[in-house]
Design a protein around this motif. Structure first.
Motif: not given
Ligand SMILES: NC(=O)c1ccc[n+]([C@@H]2O[C@H](COP(=O)([O-])OP(=O)(O)OC[C@H]3O[C@@H](n4cnc5c(N)ncnc54)[C@H](O)[C@@H]3O)[C@@H](O)[C@H]2O)c1
Ligand SMILES: O=C(O)[C@H](O)[C@@H](O)[C@H](O)[C@H](O)CO
Length: 256
Positions: A194, A213, A215-216, A222, A250-251, A253, A256
């Motif tokens: 991500g 930020t 969107d994670t 990262g 990607d944390g 992302w 969602w």
């Protein structure tokens, strides 16, 4: 920890002098791998060698030139490698251009590096893996989802279509090649990072970082070293029954 050991294994990291590539080299070396680092930027290559030799001693890493946009250069690079256990492809081509200004020449240039280059590299590297092995390609979350243009402030171009189309192709190439090489004992996977903006991007575009930020799932970007664990895992015996997969780093992302 022994299932993550890379001791006695030689790995070629293409793009290993880059922002995400160098921590991968450090992680693989820490697990005992022998390293061959290839990049088209000779200055970055020299800097990466210096960093790794400061940590591990002189001669602990070999460097090779490569241009992922040039088949002859890719084949010459593989020719100079000993038998390999691992391959990492961590380069990228991108036009960094607004959609309406993107020329077909820009588009072809990116495809040559991302799609043709990865194909030529992986096919040649497989021949250098007589005892089997593992490959990891750097794809991106933008090989799965598209960038939200609203995230890009001012006249900053959204992450361009030549890049995303190439990354989708790289993810699919990992699946195809996993099928092709599976019975020869070669595993092929991709990781899809991500947002990992370098410090210069964070400093220059604070609004962009605020938008990304959001969107994670984890509420942060990262950190530079945070793709290395996934790559070491996918090259090591810890992932011995995993192939043809694209692992998001990607944390959250894309979840969602
Ligand atoms: N940084 C991010 O946020 C991010 C996010 C998702 C995916 N990725 C992917 O991760 C990989 C590494 O990205 P990075 O952030 O470290 O970028 P980077 O530009 O720091 O590193 C890429 C490296 O590849 C080299 N390279 C570029 N074109 C080349 C070519 N034609 N031939 C040989 N070497 C070439 C560069 O010199 C550089 O050392 C890329 O595949 C990128 O698409 C990065
Ligand atoms: O897929 C990608 O390559 C990434 O998501 C990047 O494009 C980030 O948006 C960038 O790292 C921010 O600087």
């Amino acid at each position: 920890m022994s299932m993550f050991s890379m001791s006695g294994k030689t790995v070629l990291i293409v793009g290993g002098a880059g922002y995400l590539g160098l921590p991968v080299c450090e992680g693989l070396r820490a697990q005992g791998a022998s390293l061959y680092i290839a990049d088209h930027h000779s200055g970055r290559l020299a800097d990466a060698k210096a960093v790794l030799e400061a940590q591990n001693g002189e001669g602990s890493v070999q460097t090779l030139p490569i241009d992922m946009g040039d088949e002859a250069s890719i084949l010459a690079c593989i020719d100079q490698c000993p038998p390999l256990h691992g391959l990492v492809m961590a380069t990228a081509g991108s036009s960094n251009t607004h959609f309406d200004q993107l020329t077909s020449e820009d588009y072809d240039r990116s495809n040559r590096i991302n799609l043709t280059g990865t194909f030529v590299l992986a096919r040649a590297a497989a021949k250098a893996m007589p005892d089997g092995g593992a490959m990891v390609f750097y794809s991106s979350m933008y090989g799965t989802v598209a960038p939200d243009p609203a995230n890009y402030p001012g006249d900053m171009p959204p992450n361009p279509v030549d890049y995303g189309a190439g990354k989708a192709g790289i993810s699919q190439m990992a699946r195809y090649m996993a099928g092709h090489f599976g019975r020869r004992g070669i595993r092929v996977n991709a990781i899809a990072p991500g947002p990992f903006p370098p410090q210069a991007v964070r400093d220059a575009h604070p609004d962009f970082i605020t938008n990304l930020t959001r969107d994670t799932m984890m509420g942060r970007m990262g950190k530079r070293h945070e793709t290395a664990g996934a790559v070491v895992f996918l090259l090591s015996d810890a992932s011995s029954y995993i192939t043809g997969q694209v692992l998001g780093v990607d944390g959250g992302w894309t979840a969602w």
